[in-house]
Motif scaffolding. Structure first.
Motif, PDB file in Angstrom:
ATOM      1  N   PHE A 181      -2.699  -7.385   6.637  1.00 16.88           N
ATOM      2  CA  PHE A 181      -3.803  -6.940   6.307  1.00 16.88           C
ATOM      3  C   PHE A 181      -3.907  -7.020   4.812  1.00 16.88           C
ATOM      4  CE2 PHE A 181      -2.432  -4.019   9.926  1.00 16.88           C
ATOM      5  CZ  PHE A 181      -3.624  -4.554  10.739  1.00 16.88           C
ATOM      6  N   ASN A 182      -5.103  -6.840   3.954  1.00 21.70           N
ATOM      7  CA  ASN A 182      -5.048  -6.890   2.558  1.00 21.70           C
ATOM      8  C   ASN A 182      -4.372  -6.024   1.810  1.00 21.70           C
ATOM      9  OD1 ASN A 182      -7.130  -4.736   2.341  1.00 21.70           O
ATOM     10  ND2 ASN A 182      -8.626  -6.173   2.863  1.00 21.70           N
ATOM     11  N   TYR A 183      -4.348  -5.759   0.602  1.00 19.08           N
ATOM     12  CA  TYR A 183      -3.500  -4.773   0.014  1.00 19.08           C
ATOM     13  C   TYR A 183      -4.101  -3.289   0.077  1.00 19.08           C
ATOM     14  CZ  TYR A 183      -1.080  -2.403  -3.929  1.00 19.08           C
ATOM     15  OH  TYR A 183      -0.038  -1.719  -4.370  1.00 19.08           O
ATOM     16  N   GLU A 184      -5.305  -3.034   0.236  1.00 16.23           N
ATOM     17  CA  GLU A 184      -5.988  -1.798   0.295  1.00 16.23           C
ATOM     18  C   GLU A 184      -5.817  -1.283   1.718  1.00 16.23           C
ATOM     19  OE1 GLU A 184      -7.420  -4.334  -1.242  1.00 16.23           O
ATOM     20  OE2 GLU A 184      -7.526  -3.503  -3.188  1.00 16.23           O
ATOM     21  N   GLN A 185      -5.778  -2.212   2.736  1.00 10.43           N
ATOM     22  CA  GLN A 185      -5.692  -1.762   4.141  1.00 10.43           C
ATOM     23  C   GLN A 185      -4.053  -1.486   4.357  1.00 10.43           C
ATOM     24  OE1 GLN A 185      -7.392  -5.252   5.571  1.00 10.43           O
ATOM     25  NE2 GLN A 185      -8.978  -4.269   6.683  1.00 10.43           N
ATOM     26  N   GLN A 186      -3.179  -1.912   3.604  1.00 10.59           N
ATOM     27  CA  GLN A 186      -1.831  -2.037   3.606  1.00 10.59           C
ATOM     28  C   GLN A 186      -1.642  -0.548   3.142  1.00 10.59           C
ATOM     29  OE1 GLN A 186       0.858  -4.988   2.221  1.00 10.59           O
ATOM     30  NE2 GLN A 186      -0.257  -6.544   3.072  1.00 10.59           N
ATOM     31  N   VAL A 187      -2.062  -0.064   2.144  1.00 13.71           N
ATOM     32  CA  VAL A 187      -2.027   1.168   1.462  1.00 13.71           C
ATOM     33  C   VAL A 187      -2.402   2.457   2.525  1.00 13.71           C
ATOM     34  CG1 VAL A 187      -2.631   3.013  -0.248  1.00 13.71           C
ATOM     35  CG2 VAL A 187      -2.180   0.489  -0.864  1.00 13.71           C
ATOM     36  N   GLN A 188      -3.507   2.123   3.289  1.00 15.54           N
ATOM     37  CA  GLN A 188      -4.150   2.939   4.226  1.00 15.54           C
ATOM     38  C   GLN A 188      -2.778   3.084   5.476  1.00 15.54           C
ATOM     39  OE1 GLN A 188      -8.096   2.498   5.762  1.00 15.54           O
ATOM     40  NE2 GLN A 188      -8.303   1.111   3.916  1.00 15.54           N
ATOM     41  N   VAL A 189      -2.435   2.009   5.855  1.00 13.08           N
ATOM     42  CA  VAL A 189      -1.294   1.964   6.997  1.00 13.08           C
ATOM     43  C   VAL A 189      -0.062   2.821   6.427  1.00 13.08           C
ATOM     44  CG1 VAL A 189       0.375   0.706   8.044  1.00 13.08           C
ATOM     45  CG2 VAL A 189      -2.005  -0.209   7.856  1.00 13.08           C
ATOM     46  N   VAL A 190       0.351   2.562   5.367  1.00 13.71           N
ATOM     47  CA  VAL A 190       1.570   3.359   4.918  1.00 13.71           C
ATOM     48  C   VAL A 190       1.307   4.825   4.648  1.00 13.71           C
ATOM     49  CG1 VAL A 190       3.038   3.544   2.981  1.00 13.71           C
ATOM     50  CG2 VAL A 190       2.529   1.384   3.566  1.00 13.71           C
ATOM     51  N   LYS A 191       0.183   5.138   4.349  1.00 17.38           N
ATOM     52  CA  LYS A 191      -0.011   6.410   4.128  1.00 17.38           C
ATOM     53  C   LYS A 191      -0.334   7.219   5.676  1.00 17.38           C
ATOM     54  CE  LYS A 191      -2.791   6.641   0.083  1.00 17.38           C
ATOM     55  NZ  LYS A 191      -4.079   6.982  -0.451  1.00 17.38           N
ATOM     56  N   LYS A 192      -0.631   6.404   6.660  1.00 12.29           N
ATOM     57  CA  LYS A 192      -0.640   6.851   8.198  1.00 12.29           C
ATOM     58  C   LYS A 192       0.654   6.989   8.550  1.00 12.29           C
ATOM     59  CE  LYS A 192      -3.295   7.566  12.024  1.00 12.29           C
ATOM     60  NZ  LYS A 192      -4.453   6.709  12.141  1.00 12.29           N
ATOM     61  N   LEU A 193       1.539   5.967   8.350  1.00 20.40           N
ATOM     62  CA  LEU A 193       3.003   6.100   8.812  1.00 20.40           C
ATOM     63  C   LEU A 193       3.644   7.458   8.104  1.00 20.40           C
ATOM     64  CD1 LEU A 193       4.273   2.389   8.149  1.00 20.40           C
ATOM     65  CD2 LEU A 193       3.347   3.493  10.328  1.00 20.40           C
ATOM     66  N   ASP A 194       3.424   7.593   6.959  1.00 23.34           N
ATOM     67  CA  ASP A 194       3.978   8.982   6.249  1.00 23.34           C
ATOM     68  C   ASP A 194       3.534  10.166   6.965  1.00 23.34           C
ATOM     69  OD1 ASP A 194       5.439  10.304   4.067  1.00 23.34           O
ATOM     70  OD2 ASP A 194       3.392  10.831   3.725  1.00 23.34           O
ATOM     71  N   GLN A 195       2.301  10.014   7.595  1.00 21.79           N
ATOM     72  CA  GLN A 195       1.798  11.373   8.342  1.00 21.79           C
ATOM     73  C   GLN A 195       2.633  11.497   9.673  1.00 21.79           C
ATOM     74  OE1 GLN A 195      -2.541  10.546   8.606  1.00 21.79           O
ATOM     75  NE2 GLN A 195      -2.855  10.837   6.187  1.00 21.79           N
ATOM     76  N   LEU A 196       2.763  10.209  10.390  1.00 21.18           N
ATOM     77  CA  LEU A 196       3.382  10.209  11.468  1.00 21.18           C
ATOM     78  C   LEU A 196       4.774  10.465  11.525  1.00 21.18           C
ATOM     79  CD1 LEU A 196       1.543   7.151  12.639  1.00 21.18           C
ATOM     80  CD2 LEU A 196       0.958   9.594  13.429  1.00 21.18           C
ATOM     81  N   LEU A 197       5.483  10.354  10.323  1.00 20.28           N
ATOM     82  CA  LEU A 197       7.037  10.545  10.185  1.00 20.28           C
ATOM     83  C   LEU A 197       7.393  11.759  10.063  1.00 20.28           C
ATOM     84  CD1 LEU A 197       9.572   8.653   9.921  1.00 20.28           C
ATOM     85  CD2 LEU A 197       9.337   9.120   7.638  1.00 20.28           C
ATOM     86  N   SER A 198       8.270  12.104  11.077  1.00 23.83           N
ATOM     87  CA  SER A 198       9.017  13.631  11.116  1.00 23.83           C
ATOM     88  C   SER A 198       9.413  13.890   9.830  1.00 23.83           C
ATOM     89  CB  SER A 198      10.137  13.616  12.315  1.00 23.83           C
ATOM     90  OG  SER A 198      10.831  14.734  11.900  1.00 23.83           O
TER      91      SER A 198
END
Length: 234
Positions: A181-198
């Motif tokens: 993904f492009n940079y902006e999309q990668q930021v979205q993905v990482v934020k989603k990962l943070d929400q999913l992580l215990s």
């Protein structure tokens, strides 16, 4: 890396893409660990493995021409090669409540590696955009009747996708995915990962992504859309 995309030209077919740099005509020499997994977990004799893998790869190539499919990288079992893999097994085997997410799972090959190494399959959730890849995973590993992993199909950019798993996973494995993904999309993905992580101490995100010495947006050569993918430097 540059794209061969020509404005107004028809997208190359799956057969035409077999001429690309990421198409490997023959199954490479497989490490003993890979052969043993297929023999002991999937009950596929070594002498039948090459033809079996070739058949599955060809079916997947007709769906989408990812470099990891064309080059047989899915046989690497990248989670096993990760330097933190021993920590993953400690987390998953120490606490029977621990849960793992394999995001962008493709055939679910890393799910099978975890199960082969003793992790209970029902404590793993795996997600991909393509249901066909998940189906081919059952065919590749011959375990449709016994694997209890939850497989989900959807887009990481859909706010509802995985919404029921907030702060749920002690381990998240995300390999050869974020770099699509492009940079902006990668930021979205990482934020989603943070929400999913215990939020429990020791929770872990691991994976592998393509990098470059010259970071920036690059054309995605595995498709014909003109989309870009941001590559970071190490």
């Amino acid at each position: 890396e540059t794209s061969n995309r020509v404005e107004g030209a028809a997208a190359p077919t799956a057969e035409e893409k077999k001429k690309s740099w990421f198409w490997t005509p023959e199954v490479p020499s497989l490490p003993n660990e890979t052969i043993s997994l297929f023999e002991n977990y999937s009950k596929i004799p070594p002498e039948q493995l090459t033809s079996h893998v070739e058949e599955i790869r060809e079916k997947a190539w007709q769906v989408y021409q990812y470099p990891c499919i064309g080059s047989y990288r899915f046989l690497d079992f990248s989670i096993y090669l990760n330097p933190r893999y021993s920590d993953v097994l400690k987390i998953m085997n120490r606490d029977k409540e621990a849960r793992c997410l394999d995001l962008g799972c493709c055939f679910g090959q890393d799910v099978r590696r975890l199960v082969y190494d003793g992790v209970q399959s029902e404590r793993i959730v795996a997600a991909d955009l393509e249901q066909t890849f998940i189906n081919l995973g059952y065919e590749l590993f011959k375990d449709k009747d016994r694997l209890k992993t939850t497989f989900l199909v959807g887009s990481i950019f859909n706010d509802e996708f995985l919404s029921e798993y907030q702060n749920y996973f002690d381990v998240i494995h995300v390999a050869s995915f974020i770099h699509l993904f492009n940079y902006e999309q990668q930021v979205q993905v990482v934020k989603k990962l943070d929400q999913l992580l215990s939020k429990r101490p020791g929770s872990l995100i691991i994976g592998r992504q393509v990098a470059t010495e010259s970071p920036g947006e690059y054309n995605r050569t595995s498709d014909h859309t003109g989309a870009t993918m941001y590559r970071h430097n190490p």
